[in-house]
Design a protein around this motif. Sequence first.
Motif, PDB file in Angstrom:
ATOM      1  N   ARG A 179      -8.405   7.371   2.171  1.00  0.00           N
ATOM      2  CA  ARG A 179      -9.821   7.002   2.013  1.00  0.00           C
ATOM      3  C   ARG A 179     -10.643   7.913   2.906  1.00  0.00           C
ATOM      4  O   ARG A 179     -10.470   7.937   4.132  1.00  0.00           O
ATOM      5  N   ILE A 208      -2.060   5.569   0.858  1.00  0.00           N
ATOM      6  CA  ILE A 208      -3.498   5.325   0.712  1.00  0.00           C
ATOM      7  C   ILE A 208      -4.319   6.373   1.464  1.00  0.00           C
ATOM      8  O   ILE A 208      -4.125   6.606   2.666  1.00  0.00           O
ATOM      9  N   PRO A 241      -9.272   2.922  -2.806  1.00  0.00           N
ATOM     10  CA  PRO A 241      -8.860   4.157  -2.142  1.00  0.00           C
ATOM     11  C   PRO A 241      -9.210   5.387  -2.986  1.00  0.00           C
ATOM     12  O   PRO A 241      -9.413   5.265  -4.196  1.00  0.00           O
ATOM     13  N   LEU A 257       0.871  -1.183   0.000  1.00  0.00           N
ATOM     14  CA  LEU A 257       0.000   0.000   0.000  1.00  0.00           C
ATOM     15  C   LEU A 257       0.904   1.228   0.000  1.00  0.00           C
ATOM     16  O   LEU A 257       1.842   1.301   0.788  1.00  0.00           O
ATOM     17  N   VAL A 283      -2.382   0.493  -4.742  1.00  0.00           N
ATOM     18  CA  VAL A 283      -2.467  -0.836  -4.124  1.00  0.00           C
ATOM     19  C   VAL A 283      -1.824  -1.833  -5.079  1.00  0.00           C
ATOM     20  O   VAL A 283      -2.228  -1.927  -6.246  1.00  0.00           O
ATOM     21  N   THR A 286      -4.809  -0.837  -8.544  1.00  0.00           N
ATOM     22  CA  THR A 286      -5.566   0.342  -8.124  1.00  0.00           C
ATOM     23  C   THR A 286      -6.633   0.749  -9.132  1.00  0.00           C
ATOM     24  O   THR A 286      -7.728   1.149  -8.752  1.00  0.00           O
ATOM     25  N   ILE A 332      -9.607  -2.328   1.604  1.00  0.00           N
ATOM     26  CA  ILE A 332      -8.796  -1.837   0.480  1.00  0.00           C
ATOM     27  C   ILE A 332      -7.776  -2.906   0.066  1.00  0.00           C
ATOM     28  O   ILE A 332      -7.604  -3.186  -1.121  1.00  0.00           O
TER      29      ILE A 332
END
Length: 244
Positions: free
Chosen positions: A13, A11, A61, A8, A66, A74, A54
Amino acid sequence: MTQPAIQLTDIVRDYQLGKTTVHAARGVSLEFQRGEFTALAGASGSGKTTLLNIIGCIDKPDAGRVRVDGQDVTDTPLHRLAGLRNRYFGFVFQTFNLVAVLDAYENVELPLVLGGVPARQRRERVEALLESVGLANHRHHRPQELSGGQRQRVAIARALVTEPLAVLADEPTANLDSKTGADILELMAALNASRGVTFIFSTHDHHIINRAARVIWLSDGTVREVPPAERAAAPSFRAAGVNS
Ligand SMILES: Nc1ncnc2c1ncn2[C@@H]1O[C@H](COP(=O)(O)OP(=O)(O)OP(=O)(O)O)[C@@H](O)[C@H]1O
Ligand SMILES: [Mg+2]
């Protein structure tokens, strides 16, 4: 260094709640290697489920990347996320989420049936897994004929049957009494040691936190690795709002 199983990077969110923005992940960067046994710990609302979703391609995200097994996922369109999920992850939930009309054997077998795995291979894998979670003698029991701990064993076998890259478990012991919860954690640790299964699980319980090989502490959408020396001081977890 080998390629991480999961990576990750930065990230973010946010959830919109009316006029308020909740920052559930504020630029989180983490790597998980194959074979790790990791607890995501933190108070309620700290962002554990958000991160697991995620990682597991259940949610996307708002920013950041990712990577799963080296592949940047992603930008995968929503309709293709389910395919990634099935290919890379097994899931274990707080409420077990077994299919009520199927027995233990059929619940474990289901992901293989959906994946089109031939019957003989299915039988071998399901029987071996029921054996390794200690339920060989309960294969014909439906979920309502099993205890909570036994149900979670079925769920763990189901999560492992596709031989996923990682098993993601969101508070797998939260609906179990502390002895049964500890047994489930021991089972996960044994599967990690014997089969090299990668586990990432969230928890509030400091007994479970202390059993993990690696602990990541979440707080208000941010993460911090907790060094082993600090973990021995369980009171710091309690002071930080973790249930005993
Ligand atoms: N769908 C949503 N809409 C709005 N806010 C959300 C949503 N999902 C989560 N949140 C908020 O995001 C933050 C992180 O939530 P998350 O569920 O990831 O926390 P958690 O650590 O899993 O908590 P718990 O231990 O209670 O399960 C919380 O403030 C939560 O209220
Ligand atoms: Mg949660």
